[in-house]
Design an enzyme around this catalytic site. Structure first.
Site, PDB file in Angstrom:
ATOM      1  CB  CYS A   1     -26.746  -9.716  14.792  1.00 45.54           C
ATOM      2  SG  CYS A   1     -25.137  -9.783  15.599  1.00 45.54           S
TER       3      CYS A   1
ATOM      4  CG  ASP B   1     -10.103  -8.909   3.357  1.00 42.63           C
ATOM      5  OD1 ASP B   1      -9.028  -9.051   2.746  1.00 42.63           O
ATOM      6  OD2 ASP B   1     -10.498  -7.823   3.807  1.00 42.63           O
TER       7      ASP B   1
ATOM      8  CB  CYS C   1     -22.733  -8.674  21.864  1.00 47.36           C
ATOM      9  SG  CYS C   1     -24.399  -9.253  22.292  1.00 47.36           S
TER      10      CYS C   1
ATOM     11  CB  CYS D   1      -4.400   3.107   7.486  1.00 48.78           C
ATOM     12  SG  CYS D   1      -4.767   3.885   5.895  1.00 48.78           S
TER      13      CYS D   1
ATOM     14  CB  CYS E   1      -0.913  -0.010   1.231  1.00 50.29           C
ATOM     15  SG  CYS E   1      -2.207   1.261   1.194  1.00 50.29           S
TER      16      CYS E   1
ATOM     17  CB  CYS F   1     -30.166 -12.551  20.482  1.00 47.68           C
ATOM     18  SG  CYS F   1     -30.092 -10.751  20.290  1.00 47.68           S
TER      19      CYS F   1
ATOM     20  CB  CYS G   1     -17.122 -10.507  11.591  1.00 47.25           C
ATOM     21  SG  CYS G   1     -15.649 -11.142  10.735  1.00 47.25           S
TER      22      CYS G   1
END
Length: 428
Positions: free
Chosen positions: A337, A287, A360, A31, A27, A331, A341
């Site tokens: 949801c 990813d 959460c 960042c 890159c 839930c 991830c």
């Protein structure tokens, strides 16, 4: 061309997406929160981080062969994918046309920091109908604090100029804003700055990173801060921008509650249908899992469809549901949801079970805050109500809820906290 491999003509069993990394993790920015630059450690230096023409042809051919069609999405990611150069993408377009079956089409999506997008780049992207996702962290001071070039200079002005340049060429980029601990402190200024670019589509991506000791890093957003950020952005959107601007999370929640299926993998019950093809042909499960243990093969020895449908990748995707804590399964917000991830599922549920999403508490706060009004927006749209009328209706209802509420009174959102400690800053 890389040699053909067995099963070269076999399509995958289900649709899937590939994030191709033509220059790997390389890159032109540094960042502070980037999760991908560290993947360079997988390679012995010196190493040429660039996809060869032969591998590019193999990838495009295999992806087309593995896709059910008739529309195929090519996503070019990084690192910074523009470092591959314009000639690389000219070759991409040539190869796509060479291998596309009659009647099929493809879309190209370039995920970029925008720094290199000059007139020549923008002309090419417009001529070949590329979609562009461009990273911009809201206000100048926040963006420049985190997204610096390799000389330590802020990039906000260059990125802003790239957005305007793209728009002048007829491209409305999707604006991607990472929600760090700093961004979460400025929800209204960040949202309004992004809105003022007029691109029409915003994404907010939470930064959750852990250091070597397992603790979250200082730049990571807390669950509470993330929830408050989303609540504030939603209220601003509902009071001003329905019909003018789409926010990905709100749009995807509406899709799910209308009976559809969410597009982002983090919202789906299972994952594993978004893989990574690196610059050297290695294929990884996700990813966020470009690690040696999640390398599922390479295009030189296996066909892409076989890797995506292989037992290792199937297990990776199904683990998301199979390892879901009981707290998530019961839930009320499960459908929007699904545990989030897997990379963020490292905290303990209320009963001590492992695998709860770090975010959460904030997400639950947000879903409870949003659901009544978002369902109202959906219902009114189905009834044919114009967006401006929906906005006026929501604003009027909010004014009624806040009538007579002082700073030290209970917040009308029902959180149980004082208004000044809750929604006071984003009341209508």
């Amino acid at each position: 061309m890389v040699n053909d491999v067995p099963g070269a003509a076999a399509p995958a069993s289900e649709p899937f997406v590939v994030m191709a990394k033509p220059v790997g993790p390389i890159c032109n920015l540094e960042c502070r929160y980037c999760y991908y630059l560290d993947t360079a450690r997988l390679y012995v230096r010196p190493h040429r981080f660039r996809m060869s023409d032969a591998l590019l042809e193999t990838y495009i051919r295999q992806y087309i062969e593995a896709s059910p069609g008739p529309v195929i999405l090519f996503v070019w990611h990084g690192g910074e994918p523009t470092l591959a150069g314009l000639d690389f993408y000219r070759r991409v377009v040539e190869l796509q046309q060479q291998y596309l079956p009659d009647g099929w089409t493809c879309w190209n999506n370039l995920q970029t920091n925008g720094v290199l997008l000059d007139e020549e780049w923008c002309t090419f992207l417009a001529d070949h109908h590329f979609d562009v996702g461009l990273s911009l962290d809201g206000t100048k001071w926040v963006h420049d604090a985190y997204r610096k070039d390799r000389r330590g200079r802020g990039t906000y002005e260059r990125v802003s100029a790239a957005i305007r340049r793209l728009q002048a060429h007829g491209i409305q980029p999707d604006l991607l804003c990472t929600v760090t601990s700093a961004v979460a402190e400025e929800p209204l200024s960040v949202y309004r700055t992004l809105r003022n670019f007029g691109s029409g589509w915003l994404q907010f991506l939470p930064i959750v990173r852990r250091g070597p000791d397992g603790r979250v890093t200082p730049d990571s957003v807390s669950a509470k801060a993330y929830g408050e950020f989303l609540c504030t952005v939603f209220d601003e959107w509902a009071h001003h921008d329905i019909g003018k601007l789409n926010v990905q999370l709100f749009a995807e929640m509406s899709l799910v509650w209308a009976g559809g299926t969410a597009n982002p993998c983090w919202m789906a019950p299972t994952c594993g249908r978004v893989v990574v093809v690196e610059h050297d042909g290695a294929v990884y499960a996700c990813d966020h899992f470009v690690t040696a243990e999640h390398r599922i093969g390479d295009l030189g020895t296996s066909h892409l469809s076989a890797l995506v449908d292989g037992p290792e990748q199937r297990r990776f995707g199904e683990d998301k549901w199979d390892r879901l804590p009981g707290q998530c399964r019961s839930c009320p917000w499960l459908t929007v949801c699904n545990g989030g991830c897997p990379k963020d599922r490292f905290t303990l549920a209320a009963d001590g079970e492992s695998g709860l999403n770090y975010l959460c508490d904030g997400l639950r706060r947000f879903f409870a805050h949003v659901e009544p009004r978002l369902r109202q927006v959906m219902r009114r749209k189905q009834q044919g109500t114009k967006p401006e009328a929906i906005v006026a209706e929501l604003r009027a209802e909010s004014l009624v809820r806040w009538r007579g509420v002082g700073r030290n009174d209970p917040c009308p959102c029902g959180s149980g906290r004082k208004a000044k400690q809750c929604c006071w800053a984003h009341r209508p």
